[in-house]
Design a protein around this motif. Structure first.
Motif, mmCIF file in Angstrom:
data_model
loop_
_atom_site.group_PDB
_atom_site.id
_atom_site.type_symbol
_atom_site.label_atom_id
_atom_site.label_comp_id
_atom_site.label_asym_id
_atom_site.label_seq_id
_atom_site.Cartn_x
_atom_site.Cartn_y
_atom_site.Cartn_z
ATOM 1 N N PHE A 98 86.371 -42.583 106.299
ATOM 2 C CA PHE A 98 84.910 -42.499 106.223
ATOM 3 C C PHE A 98 84.460 -41.121 105.740
ATOM 4 O O PHE A 98 83.570 -41.006 104.893
ATOM 5 N N VAL A 99 85.083 -40.074 106.265
ATOM 6 C CA VAL A 99 84.700 -38.710 105.885
ATOM 7 C C VAL A 99 84.977 -38.473 104.408
ATOM 8 O O VAL A 99 84.141 -37.909 103.679
ATOM 9 N N MET A 100 86.140 -38.908 103.921
ATOM 10 C CA MET A 100 86.443 -38.712 102.510
ATOM 11 C C MET A 100 85.469 -39.477 101.628
ATOM 12 O O MET A 100 85.008 -38.972 100.600
ATOM 13 N N GLY A 101 85.109 -40.693 102.035
ATOM 14 C CA GLY A 101 84.121 -41.437 101.264
ATOM 15 C C GLY A 101 82.775 -40.743 101.228
ATOM 16 O O GLY A 101 82.125 -40.674 100.189
ATOM 17 N N SER A 102 82.354 -40.177 102.353
ATOM 18 C CA SER A 102 81.053 -39.504 102.411
ATOM 19 C C SER A 102 81.056 -38.207 101.611
ATOM 20 O O SER A 102 80.027 -37.806 101.076
#
Length: 741
Positions: A251-255
């Protein structure tokens, strides 16, 4: 043995995908959400349905499902963006917080009524507190409501809810592992999460755009897919190494990627992978459905469905009202959030993997999700009739209080807006720079100093001092520097002398915080006495000797960082949605069948015929802010339209005629913003009319409305006379509007 496992793995995947394809085609034909089709397909493939073959090994599906969660959260992160979070403002944060807290309390209470344990009730509350982004977007698209003002506010709430969901997963994991709610442990987990989020965000935003731009000539779709999935799984593994979950890292990498210019291309190339593994995940959810369990627990299912629907309406409406939205907008938003979705399943999977969730709860929550998903479009349609009923029967005094509160909350004076801007920048600087400094201190004490002691024991401490302070110096000075600009401080003090005190206190706090970091580092390496004495001297030398050079260097670093952060701007979402009264900004793509194609703006008579204003035109890579009447309208242009919900909804099908995408493209420009200007007695506009002041020509700004001192509004007609105390609502380039202020 491995050949047998591989064969069963492929056969199970083939079976569920073929079954999923058949069922979802049927659901498409019935015009029902595809997610429900996946859940039904999962039920048909499970051992609970005896009329079809079932999967041979459920662990195979569990493997694919876990992979699906990682890819699904990566794709959700691509739609999230920290940039969007910063732009949602306090309204979305407060509303989402009220919804999450209210629904968690309701779920926890209902869980006890249904005789669930404390842990199961807590997880149940978490599952019931998250609305489904996928279902809401689908419903808004089907009902042609994405251009409504409340739709943009709902999207902002969903963005914040996504972040709260990730935070909730960390907290619930900590509680489940310790089997108790410990305040200190929970605070440590949340602080640890915030710290790592900030560090990952800073490093990602600073390095990723630079890296991708350096290799952009080699980034075709195939390479971009490999790079993006590599970053996704790499961050997921690193997240586990840091003590978090695979899903959080994805999720963090996507954001992080969501804020860069490659985000759209990555979304396009990742969509087939997301659809594939997302389908497997939802099919695995459907495999947990047991009709016997649902039949046995039909009463809890109906009770929880009512709790979700009523709770979301009440808390969503109340949250919007608290943040100053009109009653109609608040009720439309609340009625749109009446479902639970993907994060409920992810939280349920988390509880099952930790062994703390009663297996009975999973199919119950799935059944609740199915029911609320089916009812979502009907409740969205019920919002307006419900508002008409409430408005008709609402006591006059209460209606007056709501309207006055809404007007006061949305009408901010220029000084208050400026103060909020300075305070927001102050808090973000403290958070960002403090996180970087803490990271440097941790690396120095945990890794660098022990390593130096094994190589050169006699010089290890001195070298550690020099390396740590050298790396920290830029950020220490940036932390100590004023967060407000000189002109902003002068304007605040000129508006009210009392603002001088908080500005001084803020400056002192930043300097003491920088000094504290130096003292702590030296004390940890040497002793408390050395830390206080040497730390104070070093801090003073830094301020005196290095301030000029370091300030220039920090400005270059900040410039690079914010350029990367702003690479991909918000588009067609109406980010400055809280305009005057019921007006808001929407971005509409001109279709090839639009009757205004080829016309000049002045000939289209959009203002006279539809009551709207054209604030901007996006044409390819060119952005035209506040276009003049001679600009022509061409197919593919994205018009920034300011108007009421009714005006925009009436104009939308006319402008988008012949556009099969329905205007799905979003505007990339963030060069224009809405602002309000309080006219003083010395303003150059006093005594002039909206026609003679030439605001459009001189300041490249569009006058949207005039707010008088009694709270009433006038739309500009050309004859409006400007008086002291009037508040002008303008759209334009903030840099050019500074001269008006």
């Amino acid at each position: 043995m491995s050949d047998i496992q591989l064969e069963t793995l492929i056969s199970d995947l083939a079976f569920i995908l073929i079954l999923g394809a058949v069922v979802t085609v049927l659901f498409k034909w019935l015009k029902q959400p595809v997610v429900l089709g996946y859940i039904v397909a999962g039920f048909l493939a499970s051992p609970h349905f005896e009329y079809l073959p079932s999967v041979t090994t459920e662990s195979n599906i569990e493997f694919w499902a876990q992979l699906g969660i990682v890819v699904l959260l990566f794709s959700l992160g691509l739609e999230f963006s920290f940039k969007k979070l910063l732009n949602t403002g306090g309204s979305a944060v407060v509303t989402a917080l009220i919804i999450v807290i209210g629904m968690m309390a309701a779920g926890f209470g209902i869980g006890h009524v249904l005789n669930f344990s404390n842990m199961n009730s807590l997880f149940l509350g978490g599952m019931l507190s998250m609305s489904s982004t996928t279902i809401i977007i689908k419903a808004f698209t089907d009902l042609n409501l994405r251009q409504k003002k409340f739709a943009s506010l709902v999207f902002a709430v969903l963005i914040v809810e996504d972040l709260f969901a990730v935070l909730m997963m960390v907290i619930l994991s900590s509680i489940a592992v310790n089997n108790s709610v410990e305040g200190g442990e929970m605070l440590f987990s949340v602080s640890k999460l915030v710290f790592f989020l900030v560090i990952w965000f800073l490093v990602g935003v600073y390095l990723l755009p630079t890296l991708l731009n350096a290799i952009r000539r080699y980034l075709n779709n195939e390479t971009l897919l490999v790079v993006s999935l590599g970053l996704c799984f790499g961050m997921a593994v690193f997240s586990v190494y840091c003590g978090f979950s695979l899903a959080l890292g994805a999720f963090v990498m996507g954001s992080i990627i969501a804020g860069i210019s490659y985000a759209e291309r990555i979304e396009q190339v990742i969509t087939p992978v997301k659809d594939l593994f997302g389908a497997v995940f939802f099919i695995s959810v459907g495999m947990m459905v047991d009709l016997h369990v649902i039949e046995e627990y039909i009463s809890p299912i109906l009770i929880l469905s009512c709790v979700v629907i009523v709770g979301m309406i009440v808390f969503g409406t109340f949250g919007m009202l608290i943040t100053g939205q009109p009653l109609r907008i608040a009720m439309e938003s609340g009625f749109s959030l009446t479902q639970i979705g993907e994060f409920a399943f992810i939280i349920a999977s988390l509880g099952m993997s930790l062994g703390v969730l009663n297996p009975i709860i999973y199919p119950i929550v799935v059944a609740v999700s199915v029911i609320t998903t089916f009812t979502t479009p009907y409740f969205i349609r019920m919002a307006d009739p419900a508002y008409n009923f409430v408005e008709k029967h609402l006591p006059r005094k209460l209606h007056f209080l709501i309207n006055r509160y809404t007007t006061n909350a949305t009408s901010e004076c220029e000084t208050r807006v400026l103060w909020k801007t300075v305070l927001k920048r102050y808090l973000w600087r403290i958070l960002l720079y403090s996180s970087v400094i803490i990271a440097i201190i941790l690396i120095t004490l945990r890794y660098l100093l022990p390593w130096l002691e094994t190589i050169i024991p006699s010089w290890s401490r001195l070298i550690a001092d020099v390396v740590a302070l050298s790396c920290m110096s830029h950020f220490l000075l940036a932390l100590a520097m004023p967060a407000s600009r000189k002109t902003e401080r002068e304007r605040l003090i000129a508006a009210n002398a009392r603002f001088d005190v908080p500005l001084i206190v803020m400056s002192l706090f930043r300097m003491l915080l920088s000094l504290g970091f130096i003292i702590y580092t030296l004390s940890a390496i040497h002793s408390m006495r050395v830390g206080w004495i040497v730390g104070f001297l070093i801090f003073m030398l830094m301020l005196i000797a290095l301030s000029g050079r370091l300030r220039k260097h920090m400005r270059r670093i900040e410039s690079t960082f914010f350029n990367n952060l702003n690479e991909r701007e918000l588009r067609r979402s109406g980010r400055n949605n809280n305009l005057v009264s019921d007006m808001h900004l929407a971005y509409i793509e001109v279709g090839y069948g639009c009757p205004f194609v080829g016309d000049r703006l002045i000939d289209s008579n959009l203002r006279q015929r539809y009551g709207v204003n054209v604030a901007s035109i996006q044409r390819g890579s060119s952005f035209i802010a506040v276009p003049n009447g001679t600009m022509r309208i061409f197919p593919g242009d994205i018009l920034g339209i300011i108007g009421t919900d009714e005006q925009i909804q009436a104009l939308l099908p006319i402008i988008e005629q012949g556009n099969e995408t329905g205007g799905e493209n979003e505007n990339r420009a963030d060069d224009i913003k809405l602002t309000n200007i309080l006219l003083s007695e010395t303003s150059p506009l006093i005594g002039k009319t909206s026609a003679t002041s030439q605001i459009r020509d001189k300041y490249k700004a569009l006058l949207v409305a005039i707010q008088h001192s009694d709270g009433t509004y006038d739309h500009p007609t050309g004859n409006n006379l400007f008086n002291p105390g009037d508040i002008l609502w303008l759209v334009g380039d903030p840099k050019q509007l500074e001269s008006l202020k």
